[in-house]
Design an enzyme around this catalytic site. Structure first.
Site, PDB file in Angstrom:
ATOM      1  N   PHE A 254      23.677  18.212 -40.101  1.00  0.00           N
ATOM      2  CA  PHE A 254      25.004  19.296 -40.646  1.00  0.00           C
ATOM      3  C   PHE A 254      25.489  19.986 -38.935  1.00  0.00           C
ATOM      4  O   PHE A 254      26.642  20.292 -38.292  1.00  0.00           O
ATOM      5  CB  PHE A 254      25.004  20.229 -41.530  1.00  0.00           C
ATOM      6  CG  PHE A 254      26.438  20.758 -42.089  1.00  0.00           C
ATOM      7  CD1 PHE A 254      26.552  22.023 -40.884  1.00  0.00           C
ATOM      8  CD2 PHE A 254      26.898  20.341 -42.897  1.00  0.00           C
ATOM      9  CE1 PHE A 254      28.116  22.621 -41.513  1.00  0.00           C
ATOM     10  CE2 PHE A 254      28.539  20.770 -42.832  1.00  0.00           C
ATOM     11  CZ  PHE A 254      28.812  22.643 -42.388  1.00  0.00           C
ATOM     12  N   ASP A 368      20.488  13.542 -51.400  1.00  0.00           N
ATOM     13  CA  ASP A 368      20.120  13.689 -50.142  1.00  0.00           C
ATOM     14  C   ASP A 368      18.349  15.247 -49.918  1.00  0.00           C
ATOM     15  O   ASP A 368      18.231  15.753 -49.172  1.00  0.00           O
ATOM     16  CB  ASP A 368      20.938  14.005 -49.000  1.00  0.00           C
ATOM     17  CG  ASP A 368      19.716  14.102 -47.234  1.00  0.00           C
ATOM     18  OD1 ASP A 368      19.103  13.378 -47.135  1.00  0.00           O
ATOM     19  OD2 ASP A 368      20.763  15.378 -46.839  1.00  0.00           O
TER      20      ASP A 368
END
Length: 556
Positions: A254, A368
């Site tokens: 991210f 995830d």
């Protein structure tokens, strides 16, 4: 003459009235004024003057002159001429409320020298009592004030210094000319000013409404979309010392994560969406919308978010013990996790996952689940984090397909890696691999079972379990604290969760029951020889193939 005197008196009264109120009827030093009410309304390198108007610093020009003319000032200002780190000078601006952000240096005496030596330093001020405050990058939220203002020194190209000085001198000359000019000229200017001020007052009142509508509309839209408290970017920049590298906790797909301390003393972790991230705005919004609806002791708490300028930030509770992988894959730190702590972590992850799959308002599939996404609080209790890839299901939906396979190699279920099919059983598979990693202190470097199980944690576990030697899998530092029966049971549950076919895996409700009781466990089915090559860095695909089946069953 009497007529002129009457006009002068009226002008004096009108000017006095206008000098004490902003165009919108608010005092310019009032906390409700535009400059104070709306952060960053003037954008980067702009400042709010005494008439509540956004203007660029000298040496800067509006990034979008058209938008600036129509009160859409948030794009701010850009430099007229580029900087040269070696020859730049610093120009003083007086009577300013300092910009937001910045960082302090308590033992620094040569503030200008310190700022000039760092090419990223854009401005500095000398702190009363000693020390300096420096700003990197663009300047936000500077306000020209009558009282309490300070001197700010802004970096400028040497070629701009003379032009700025000339402009400032010209302004002073105009003031002197007005004061000593003839009475006729003064009267004419005052009368013209009176007329212009009345016209400007009406115009600024309209501008204030337009600015308020722009800012309020953006905020309402964000609240409607996000469903969480919105943090101002300047507040987060100040909390993280302007995203200082010293405050960086780590970095994932991210983007980087920073530690921060809010003005009220609250410690936070700030996840900053990177422009080069494989995850983008959609994943950002997904994470915010999903986690805003989730409340569980084993899920990380999201305080709020920030979508401002080019920044997209998530503000989480700060986890002082970082992530699970920080401990279990380190030869020294892993000893801090004895069997009781690892058992508690396993149970906590299972309960958090059960909440996502069954007990929350939405059925959430994480997609995830891995050691780096399990954070540890002060008591070493686990909290599941990072919902950027999560998907929500309706109550009657149990699985879905995707053309874009995303996740982390080694934790993805076979049906997801090959066919893009995911379900709650995909998360169960990831939990099974995660459980075996916690027990062994080893990473699972292959997706599934192969003929050579050197790098396959699951394959190696299966071989040892089949031979009755499963305890050889367990991390050596657990020898003193482990409870053999509990460890063997966890290995058994890990094998059940990581079975090849989704229908063979238990649900998380069954897993929680298995971990908390002594009920009999079914035998795991023998895996297929199943080879998956690691991801190519330039591709999101995985090469997998089935070769042959093992028909031999476990003799126990």
């Amino acid at each position: 003459m009497e007529t002129i005197l009457v006009l002068l008196l009226l002008v004096a009264v009108s000017c006095s009235s206008n000098s004490n109120s902003s165009p919108s009827g608010l005092n310019k030093n009032d906390s409700r004024s535009i400059c104070n009410q709306y952060s960053r309304v003037c954008g980067p390198n702009g400042n709010c003057d005494e008439t509540q108007t956004c203007v660029c610093f000298d040496g800067f020009t509006p990034k979008s002159p058209y938008d600036y003319a129509y009160v859409n000032t948030r794009q701010g200002c850009v430099r007229i001429k580029p900087l040269n780190c070696n020859t730049d000078v610093f120009v003083r601006y007086s009577s300013l409320k300092e910009p937001s952000g910045g960082y302090s240096l308590s033992n620094q005496e040569d503030c200008m020298g310190k700022c000039k030596s760092e090419c990223s330093c854009m401005a500095y001020k000398v702190v009363v009592g000693g020390g300096c405050k420096l700003w990197n990058g663009d300047l936000f939220d500077a306000v020209l004030v009558k009282q309490g203002g300070q001197d700010l020194y802004i970096r400028m190209p040497a070629s701009e210094e003379q032009a700025i000085s000339t402009e400032q001198g010209r302004n002073k000359g105009v003031v002197v000319g007005i004061v000593v000019g003839s009475s006729v000229v003064v009267i004419s200017m005052v009368m013209a000013s009176w007329y212009m001020l009345r016209k400007r007052r009406a115009s600024k009142a309209l501008e204030h409404v337009r600015i308020e509508k722009i800012v309020t509309h953006d905020t309402d839209t964000q609240k409607e979309d996000m469903g969480l408290p919105l943090f101002d970017l300047s507040r987060i920049a100040m909390a993280t010392n302007n995203f200082s590298p010293n405050n960086k906790l780590g970095e994932g797909g991210f983007g980087p994560v920073y530690k921060g301390i809010l003005d009220d003393g609250q410690e936070i972790a700030v996840k900053r969406l990177s422009s080069s991230s494989g995850q983008g705005l959609n994943e950002f919004k997904t994470e915010v919308k999903l986690i805003a609806k989730l409340q569980h002791r084993n899920l990380v708490k999201l305080f709020g978010c920030c979508i401002q300028e080019e920044e997209k930030l998530l503000i989480y509770e700060y986890m002082p013990n970082k992530s699970l992988d920080y401990f279990i894959f380190d030869h020294e730190r892993r000893s801090a996790l004895d069997w009781s702590k690892r058992s508690n972590i396993i149970r906590g992850i299972a309960k958090g996952l059960l909440y996502l799959h069954q007990d929350s308002k939405l059925r959430i599939i994480h997609r995830d689940l891995k050691t780096s996404n399990i954070l540890l609080d002060t008591k070493m209790d686990p909290k599941i984090s990072d919902f950027g890839l999560a998907r929500s299901f309706g109550s009657n939906q149990s699985k879905a397909n995707t053309n874009r396979v995303v996740g982390t190699f080694g934790y993805m279920a076979p049906e997801y890696a090959i066919n893009g099919e995911f379900s709650i059983k995909s998360d169960v598979f990831s939990f099974g691999i995660l459980l075996l990693e916690i027990l062994s202190g080893r990473r699972n470097r292959r997706l599934y079972y192969t003929s050579d199980n050197t790098d396959s944690l699951y394959g190696n576990t299966w071989d040892l379990w089949k031979q009755g030697r499963s305890l050889e899998l367990v991390d050596e530092c657990l020898k003193e604290s482990r409870k053999v029966c509990e460890v063997q049971r966890c290995i058994h549950i890990g094998l059940l969760c990581a079975q090849q076919y989704p229908h063979d895996r238990p649900t998380m409700s069954s897993v929680v029951l298995m971990l908390g009781s002594e009920i009999d466990l079914p035998q795991p089915k023998a895996p297929t020889f199943f080879i998956c090559e690691p991801f190519d860095a330039s591709s999101s695909s995985t090469t997998c193939k089935n070769e042959l089946s093992i028909t031999e069953m476990d003799p126990r």
